[in-house]
Design a protein around this motif. Structure first.
Motif, PDB file in Angstrom:
ATOM      1  N   ARG A  42      -3.467   6.638  -3.015  1.00  0.00           N
ATOM      2  CA  ARG A  42      -3.281   6.081  -4.368  1.00  0.00           C
ATOM      3  C   ARG A  42      -3.322   4.556  -4.310  1.00  0.00           C
ATOM      4  O   ARG A  42      -3.972   3.909  -5.122  1.00  0.00           O
ATOM      5  CB  ARG A  42      -1.963   6.596  -4.956  1.00  0.00           C
ATOM      6  CG  ARG A  42      -1.528   5.967  -6.228  1.00  0.00           C
ATOM      7  CD  ARG A  42      -2.304   6.176  -7.520  1.00  0.00           C
ATOM      8  NE  ARG A  42      -3.129   7.305  -7.727  1.00  0.00           N
ATOM      9  CZ  ARG A  42      -4.299   7.266  -8.392  1.00  0.00           C
ATOM     10  NH1 ARG A  42      -4.774   6.134  -8.872  1.00  0.00           N
ATOM     11  NH2 ARG A  42      -5.007   8.347  -8.581  1.00  0.00           N
ATOM     12  N   ALA A  43      -2.626   3.962  -3.328  1.00  0.00           N
ATOM     13  CA  ALA A  43      -2.612   2.497  -3.195  1.00  0.00           C
ATOM     14  C   ALA A  43      -4.012   1.956  -2.906  1.00  0.00           C
ATOM     15  O   ALA A  43      -4.406   0.912  -3.454  1.00  0.00           O
ATOM     16  CB  ALA A  43      -1.640   2.082  -2.096  1.00  0.00           C
ATOM     17  N   GLU A  46      -6.061   1.879  -6.073  1.00  0.00           N
ATOM     18  CA  GLU A  46      -5.674   0.745  -6.918  1.00  0.00           C
ATOM     19  C   GLU A  46      -6.251  -0.558  -6.389  1.00  0.00           C
ATOM     20  O   GLU A  46      -6.811  -1.347  -7.158  1.00  0.00           O
ATOM     21  CB  GLU A  46      -4.146   0.653  -7.006  1.00  0.00           C
ATOM     22  CG  GLU A  46      -3.526   1.777  -7.801  1.00  0.00           C
ATOM     23  CD  GLU A  46      -2.005   1.794  -7.728  1.00  0.00           C
ATOM     24  OE1 GLU A  46      -1.409   0.870  -7.130  1.00  0.00           O
ATOM     25  OE2 GLU A  46      -1.415   2.746  -8.275  1.00  0.00           O
ATOM     26  N   ASP A 113      -0.507  -0.822   5.105  1.00  0.00           N
ATOM     27  CA  ASP A 113       0.492   0.164   4.680  1.00  0.00           C
ATOM     28  C   ASP A 113       1.202   0.729   5.896  1.00  0.00           C
ATOM     29  O   ASP A 113       1.103   0.189   6.998  1.00  0.00           O
ATOM     30  CB  ASP A 113      -0.162   1.259   3.834  1.00  0.00           C
ATOM     31  CG  ASP A 113      -1.271   1.986   4.570  1.00  0.00           C
ATOM     32  OD1 ASP A 113      -1.376   1.874   5.810  1.00  0.00           O
ATOM     33  OD2 ASP A 113      -2.040   2.701   3.902  1.00  0.00           O
ATOM     34  N   SER A 140       1.204  -3.880   1.732  1.00  0.00           N
ATOM     35  CA  SER A 140       1.392  -2.822   0.735  1.00  0.00           C
ATOM     36  C   SER A 140       2.766  -2.888   0.084  1.00  0.00           C
ATOM     37  O   SER A 140       3.018  -2.206  -0.900  1.00  0.00           O
ATOM     38  CB  SER A 140       1.206  -1.447   1.374  1.00  0.00           C
ATOM     39  OG  SER A 140       2.202  -1.216   2.335  1.00  0.00           O
ATOM     40  N   ARG A 141       3.646  -3.717   0.630  1.00  0.00           N
ATOM     41  CA  ARG A 141       4.978  -3.920   0.053  1.00  0.00           C
ATOM     42  C   ARG A 141       5.158  -5.390  -0.242  1.00  0.00           C
ATOM     43  O   ARG A 141       4.968  -6.188   0.674  1.00  0.00           O
ATOM     44  CB  ARG A 141       6.074  -3.460   1.025  1.00  0.00           C
ATOM     45  CG  ARG A 141       6.019  -1.999   1.322  1.00  0.00           C
ATOM     46  CD  ARG A 141       6.724  -1.212   0.221  1.00  0.00           C
ATOM     47  NE  ARG A 141       6.780   0.192   0.568  1.00  0.00           N
ATOM     48  CZ  ARG A 141       6.178   1.140  -0.124  1.00  0.00           C
ATOM     49  NH1 ARG A 141       5.480   0.864  -1.178  1.00  0.00           N
ATOM     50  NH2 ARG A 141       6.276   2.393   0.251  1.00  0.00           N
ATOM     51  N   ARG A 143       4.168  -3.400  -3.800  1.00  0.00           N
ATOM     52  CA  ARG A 143       2.907  -2.751  -4.204  1.00  0.00           C
ATOM     53  C   ARG A 143       1.939  -3.808  -4.722  1.00  0.00           C
ATOM     54  O   ARG A 143       2.290  -4.601  -5.594  1.00  0.00           O
ATOM     55  CB  ARG A 143       3.209  -1.732  -5.308  1.00  0.00           C
ATOM     56  CG  ARG A 143       2.041  -0.903  -5.738  1.00  0.00           C
ATOM     57  CD  ARG A 143       1.907   0.268  -4.835  1.00  0.00           C
ATOM     58  NE  ARG A 143       0.957   1.242  -5.316  1.00  0.00           N
ATOM     59  CZ  ARG A 143       1.088   2.510  -5.082  1.00  0.00           C
ATOM     60  NH1 ARG A 143       2.130   2.958  -4.429  1.00  0.00           N
ATOM     61  NH2 ARG A 143       0.175   3.345  -5.475  1.00  0.00           N
ATOM     62  N   THR A 145      -0.651  -5.971  -6.701  1.00  0.00           N
ATOM     63  CA  THR A 145      -1.046  -6.070  -8.101  1.00  0.00           C
ATOM     64  C   THR A 145      -2.388  -6.775  -8.143  1.00  0.00           C
ATOM     65  O   THR A 145      -2.855  -7.313  -7.132  1.00  0.00           O
ATOM     66  CB  THR A 145      -0.022  -6.896  -8.902  1.00  0.00           C
ATOM     67  OG1 THR A 145       0.017  -8.227  -8.342  1.00  0.00           O
ATOM     68  CG2 THR A 145       1.371  -6.273  -8.857  1.00  0.00           C
TER      69      THR A 145
END
Length: 158
Positions: A42-43, A46, A113, A140-141, A143, A145
């Motif tokens: 999913r990440a 995006e 990630d 990835s942290r 998330r 944008t």
């Protein structure tokens, strides 16, 4: 002498053992059990969308083999060629940003990630640097944008 029903049970156990052995051989010959897996997380989906939005003048490919980006130097012995190729041939990078006019790779983008390990990432970056690739790492942290991706790829729009 053993009773008939015991002889029948022993015979049945023997037949089942032989069938089990044959089944095991057939399974090995059929090869490994394979199942479909998700192509992107999913990440990653995006981030791919953000990359395409913030870099509209570029092509973005995902899940690219490092074997498509690197090759062993010419003149190596056969053994050294394969030893070198095996260092990167099975590795995958998350995204490749491509100049649509020349087809050249502008950058390799990695989404760092939970599957990433800092030591392994340094080794991969060093291999990509030998091929003169710019590596952009996006944590990835938190998330990612669109603005985080825009900032990380600003040098590609300059």
């Amino acid at each position: 002498m053993l009773p008939f029903y015991i002889m029948t049970i022993i015979g049945a156990i023997g037949v089942l053992g032989i069938l089990g052995a044959l089944l095991a051989v057939l399974r090995r010959r059929m090869g490994p059990r394979i199942e479909r897996k998700a192509f992107l997380t999913r990440a990653e989906i995006e981030v791919l969308e953000y990359l395409r939005r913030v870099l509209p003048g570029h092509h973005v490919s995902c899940q690219v083999s490092m074997g498509a980006l690197l090759k062993p130097q010419r003149g190596l012995s056969r053994k050294e060629f394969w030893r070198t190729r095996n260092r990167f041939g099975q590795k995958i990078v998350d995204f490749v940003v491509i100049d649509p006019d020349t087809g050249s790779v502008e950058a390799v983008v990695e989404l760092d990630d939970a599957s990433h390990d800092a030591e392994n990432d340094r080794a991969r970056d060093a291999l990509l640097a030998l091929g003169q690739y710019r590596v952009i790492r996006i944590p990835s942290r938190p998330r990612p944008t669109e603005s985080i991706v825009r900032e990380a790829t600003a040098s590609l729009r300059a």
